[in-house]
Design a protein around this motif. Structure first.
Motif, short mmCIF file in Angstrom:
data_model
loop_
_atom_site.label_atom_id
_atom_site.label_comp_id
_atom_site.label_asym_id
_atom_site.label_seq_id
_atom_site.Cartn_x
_atom_site.Cartn_y
_atom_site.Cartn_z
N MET A 1 -34.54 4.02 -41.74
CA MET A 1 -35.53 3.01 -41.50
C MET A 1 -36.09 2.72 -42.73
O MET A 1 -36.27 3.38 -43.75
N SER A 2 -36.31 1.43 -43.20
CA SER A 2 -36.98 0.86 -44.11
C SER A 2 -38.55 1.48 -44.18
O SER A 2 -39.11 1.81 -43.33
N ASP A 3 -38.82 1.52 -45.54
CA ASP A 3 -40.33 2.15 -45.63
C ASP A 3 -41.31 1.33 -45.17
O ASP A 3 -41.04 -0.12 -45.17
N TRP A 4 -42.36 1.49 -44.68
CA TRP A 4 -43.56 0.73 -44.25
C TRP A 4 -44.57 1.27 -45.21
O TRP A 4 -44.95 2.23 -45.47
N LEU A 5 -45.40 0.05 -45.75
CA LEU A 5 -46.44 0.21 -46.65
C LEU A 5 -47.52 -0.51 -46.11
O LEU A 5 -47.53 -1.72 -45.80
N ILE A 6 -48.89 0.11 -45.96
CA ILE A 6 -49.93 -0.66 -45.35
C ILE A 6 -50.94 -0.85 -46.63
O ILE A 6 -51.29 0.07 -47.28
N LEU A 7 -51.32 -2.07 -46.95
CA LEU A 7 -52.05 -2.58 -48.09
C LEU A 7 -53.61 -2.73 -47.39
O LEU A 7 -53.65 -3.69 -46.58
N VAL A 8 -54.44 -2.09 -48.13
CA VAL A 8 -55.90 -2.08 -47.46
C VAL A 8 -56.53 -2.37 -48.73
O VAL A 8 -56.39 -1.98 -49.97
N GLU A 9 -58.06 -3.07 -48.73
CA GLU A 9 -58.87 -3.25 -49.68
C GLU A 9 -59.69 -2.06 -50.02
O GLU A 9 -60.29 -1.82 -51.24
N HIS A 10 -59.98 -1.31 -49.05
CA HIS A 10 -60.96 0.04 -49.12
C HIS A 10 -60.29 1.26 -48.27
O HIS A 10 -59.40 0.80 -47.22
N ALA A 11 -60.41 2.27 -48.82
CA ALA A 11 -59.67 3.29 -48.35
C ALA A 11 -59.94 3.59 -46.84
O ALA A 11 -59.39 4.25 -45.78
N THR A 12 -61.43 3.17 -46.37
CA THR A 12 -61.74 3.37 -45.19
C THR A 12 -61.31 2.39 -44.21
O THR A 12 -61.36 2.31 -42.90
N ASP A 13 -60.64 1.33 -44.52
CA ASP A 13 -59.95 0.13 -43.75
C ASP A 13 -59.13 0.56 -42.68
O ASP A 13 -59.14 0.45 -41.36
#
Length: 496
Positions: A1-13
């Protein structure tokens, strides 16, 4: 499986404990262009703003420049910034919403859609269609009192609370779930290949076991294979290429998948041009004649044309065909004028033209697989027992097939291979199965299939894994050329 990466602006998002996938801040992704250079992750951009020239916008824009797959794309962000830019989607979306809400009232308000899933029940198809148009993680669809779409806007996940946030996290988890995960010792995937198949299809061009073998061979070559189904059009852009292993037709979902793949710049087997050319026997008849490819004596008939003298010209019996039949369907053998007229009348109910062809009895048909203008495999498909075709369709959907014999290409008759390659090259540079008959008059092309069978125990009996390696190399070479690399680099030697 390809890696999934989640981009957020703040760690709490989206906190790391809320997803099994890596969470990274947008500013860190922007500041480190060399991240993930050896991989091509699937990225979900959950920035708080997708406004033009915002950090969220640049994250998607630069992801595309870095060769990463990202949702949403910068294009989707721009299109959703003004109603005038997404107005072209509204008629189709309104129509889909109306179909699913027929007979019940939908009050003015809004719908929350996360990765194509809708919180309100009964709107599954609408949600998929919306995500097909705009691949944005979370969307709010505002409706007017008449139940029509007033506005579509992205929703920052950090603003979701309670049940809405739970729904978003569930949808995120469902969207990132994948089957056929990579084994730990496989070569890191450089490319991802979506394989379209329909588990409900009675006569698929490749069996599930063959597709699993394809995935195993591809993994050793640095290519990830991911299965997708008829309802997965919205996720197609997450992959690099498309291999259609469902029976193709111009009027079904396979054509829409091929068209979308071409719009995305993805290599695809089968491409739309090949579908259009191969699925219509009238076109093939004209093309083969113009190219000097030997074919049985054939006439194209229209409804107003007299059938008198046809049997005398072509001989008895005559084979009648619908232009777009497959798997021996809509192909009939007639021996008398009365039978000819009756069968032709039935066929003309569904088509403006039909094919009449001389009958060539043989114990088997040759099928030569041609990939990129080169012969790949050669098989003898034997006639079904007590029948004149390789497939016999009986009552109640019962299907009987004849046996098969696979030979090495170099051991097949040279004329068979030569004629097959010539016919395939007139269609394109994809994968084709050329059906031929050989008799004392020579070799004749019966049909060119854009979606030939590929199974390890038949077409791959001689080549074994080399069959799948050839397919994967075709895709990999085109992907390498698209980014300016040398052909063949992606298709790593599995024996290295």
């Amino acid at each position: 499986m390809s890696d999934w990466l989640i981009l957020v602006e703040h760690a709490t998002d989206v906190a790391q404990h809320e997803t099994p996938h890596k969470v990274l801040r947008v500013r860190d992704y922007l500041a480190n262009p060399r991240l993930f250079m050896s991989r091509r992750p699937n990225i979900i951009n959950l920035a708080r703003s997708y406004a033009y020239q915002s950090n969220g916008y640049y994250a998607s824009l630069l992801a595309e420049a870095r060769g990463h797959r990202i949702v949403p794309t910068a294009q989707s962000m721009v299109e959703l910034s003004r109603k005038t830019l997404y107005a072209q989607a509204l008629p189709e979306l309104d129509a889909a919403l109306a179909r699913e809400t027929e007979g019940r009232d939908i009050p003015a308000g809004s719908l929350l859609v996360a990765f194509g899933r809708v919180r309100e029940p009964g709107l599954k198809r609408f949600g998929r269609l919306l995500f097909d148009w705009f691949r944005v993680p979370v969307l709010e669809v505002s409706l007017n009192p008449g139940g029509r779409i007033e506005r579509i806007r992205p929703v920052p996940p950090n603003t979701l609370k309670g049940e809405a946030r739970d729904f978003f996290l569930e949808s995120l988890d469902a969207h990132t779930g994948r089957a056929w995960t990579a084994q730990k010792d496989r070569v890191p995937a450089r490319w991802s290949l979506a394989v379209l198949a329909d588990p409900k299809e009675a006569l698929p061009p490749s069996s599930p076991a063959s597709l699993k073998r394809l995935a195993a061979v591809a993994a050793k070559m640095g290519v990830e294979v991911a299965p997708i189904g008829p309802n997965d059009l919205s996720s197609l852009a997450e992959y690099d290429a498309l291999f259609i292993r469902a029976t193709t037709a111009i009027d079904n979902y396979t054509y829409r998948f091929a068209r979308r793949a071409e719009q995305e710049g993805m290599p695809v087997i089968d491409d739309t041009a090949s579908m259009i050319r191969c699925t219509n026997k009238v076109f093939l008849k004209e093309l083969m004649e113009l190219g000097g490819v030997p074919c049985p004596r054939t006439e194209v008939l229209d409804e107003n044309q007299s059938l008198d003298g046809l049997i005398e010209r072509l001989g008895s019996p005559v084979v009648l065909k619908a232009p777009d039949g497959s798997f021996s369907r809509s192909v009939h053998k007639v021996s008398s004028e009365a039978e000819l007229k009756e069968r032709a009348k039935a066929l003309f109910k569904d088509t403006a033209l039909i094919i009449a062809q001389e009958y060539m009895p043989t114990a088997y048909d040759w099928r030569v697989g041609v990939l990129d203008g080169k012969p790949l495999y050669a098989c003898k498909y034997k006639m079904a027992r007590g029948h004149w075709q390789i497939i016999k369709h009986g009552e109640g959907g019962k299907v009987t097939e004849g046996g098969s014999e696979t030979v090495a290409v170099e051991e097949a008759p040279a004329e068979v291979i030569e004629v097959a390659v010539k016919a395939a090259r007139m269609i394109g540079q994809g994968l084709y199965g050329i059906d031929l008959k050989q008799n004392d008059r020579g070799v004749f092309v019966i049909e060119v299939n854009d979606n030939p069978n590929l199974d390890g125990e038949v077409e791959g009996l001689v080549l074994k894994d080399a069959l799948w390696q050839s397919i994967i190399s075709w895709f990999a070479d085109r992907l390498e050329r698209r980014i300016g690399g040398a052909p063949g680099q992606a298709a790593r030697d599995p024996g290295a």
